[in-house]
Write an enzyme that holds these catalytic residues in place. Structure first.
Site, mmCIF file in Angstrom:
data_model
loop_
_atom_site.group_PDB
_atom_site.id
_atom_site.type_symbol
_atom_site.label_atom_id
_atom_site.label_comp_id
_atom_site.label_asym_id
_atom_site.label_seq_id
_atom_site.Cartn_x
_atom_site.Cartn_y
_atom_site.Cartn_z
ATOM 1 C CE LYS A 132 9.460 14.608 20.878
ATOM 2 N NZ LYS A 132 9.753 15.876 20.194
ATOM 3 C CB THR A 167 -0.964 -0.026 1.200
ATOM 4 O OG1 THR A 167 -1.704 -1.246 1.145
ATOM 5 C CG2 THR A 167 -1.931 1.152 1.163
#
Ligand code: NCD
Length: 308
Positions: free
Chosen positions: A86, A58
């Protein structure tokens, strides 16, 4: 028909006429996809490719499609190297990416994530697979392949085999095949059968799929669409072990198949298709893989409004 600015989240968002139009545009892209003709159709456009889940075909075929049309690509295939680590939310990642590009292709493990991204983004979102949910671009290349290989979809007998519960490609494909009035057989172990909602949708479209556990009457089948058991989506590994290796397509199984039968697979395969099948004319899976390029070219050009 206007595709400019549209998201490609689910195949269910498209009419049969729109799907046919996409396939026709893909057909025109074929020589460019092959590298036989050069194009600068998407020169100056940027595609962001955001892959939060593993992918080979893909991602690479979207990138190839964009580059073959003269466009550029930014993005990541390892979310571990991004601010997601994060604690950044998907919404913020999307808002950031869209300020750098004209179209976003995204794959994410959470079902519904592409729809959510589409709500946040003002650039088109193309869903490259959302968990066990949808895989509309795979569905389009599957339809393109069937049409190219055996001429038509309507009235053909198509068996979807393997993990129909967690496999997103078959969730998209079953719906589209019903729209095209194909005959369908869903072949899976009991615990991996097609979700009831998908069967119900097919019925609403006037197609009643046959439900089976084994591949029988191979001589009647036009397309054998084989899928991988989606190990990563099983909540309990023990459950996976019970069904692993349930089906294997080999020469013995194919000996009574009609000459024109094609074997398709979205890939990756694990052990569902014996490599000896690769050299037979039944094996359409690598041509199917290639067809991802012209189909994705068509989608990019259409949603960017460069082709009508
Ligand atoms: C599939 C997928 O990611 O859903 N692969 C693909 O896109 N060609 C099939 C799979 O992972 O089994």
């Amino acid at each position: 028909m206007n595709f400019k600015g549209r998201d490609i989240v689910s195949i269910r968002d498209f009419t049969k006429e729109e799907i046919i139009h996409i396939l026709n545009v893909a057909e025109k892209m074929f020589p460019i996809a092959k590298g036989e003709e050069k194009s600068e159709l998407l020169h100056g456009y940027i595609m962001a490719s955001l892959f939060f889940e593993p992918s080979t075909r893909t991602r690479l075929s979207f990138e190839a499609a964009m580059k073959r049309l003269g466009g550029s690509v930014i993005g990541f295939a390892q979310p571990g190297t991004t601010s997601v680590m994060k604690g950044e939310t998907l919404a913020d990642t999307i808002r950031t990416a869209e300020s750098y590009c004209d179209v976003i292709v995204m794959r994410h493990p959470m079902e519904g994530s592409a729809r959510m991204a589409a709500e946040f983004a003002s650039v088109p979102i193309i869903n490259g697979g959302d968990g066990a949910g949808h895989h509309p671009t795979q569905c389009l290349l599957d339809l393109f392949t069937i049409r190219k290989e055996i001429g038509s979809i309507e009235g053909k007998k198509i068996a979807l085999v393997g993990d129909l519960k967690y496999g997103r490609t078959v969730h998209s494909l079953a719906y589209a095949l019903a729209l095209f009035k194909a005959e369908m057989i869903f072949i899976a172990p009991e615990q991996l059968q097609m979700p009831k909602e998908v069967v119900d949708e097919c019925m609403k479209l006037g197609v009643e799929p046959e439900i089976a556990n084994d591949i029988t009457n191979i001589e009647d089948i036009d397309v054998l669409y084989v899928t991988r058991i989606q190990k990563e989506r099983f909540p309990d590994p023990e459950e996976y072990n019970k069904v692993a290796g349930s089906y294997r397509i080999d020469m013995n199984l194919l000996k009574n198949a009609k000459d024109e039968l094609i074997v398709m697979h979205p890939l990756p395969r694990v052990d569902e298709i014996s490599p000896e099948v690769d050299k037979t004319k039944h094996a359409a899976y690598f041509r199917q893989t290639f067809n991802g390029v012209p189909v994705r070219m068509a989608l990019l050009a259409l949603v960017l409004g460069v082709v009508k």
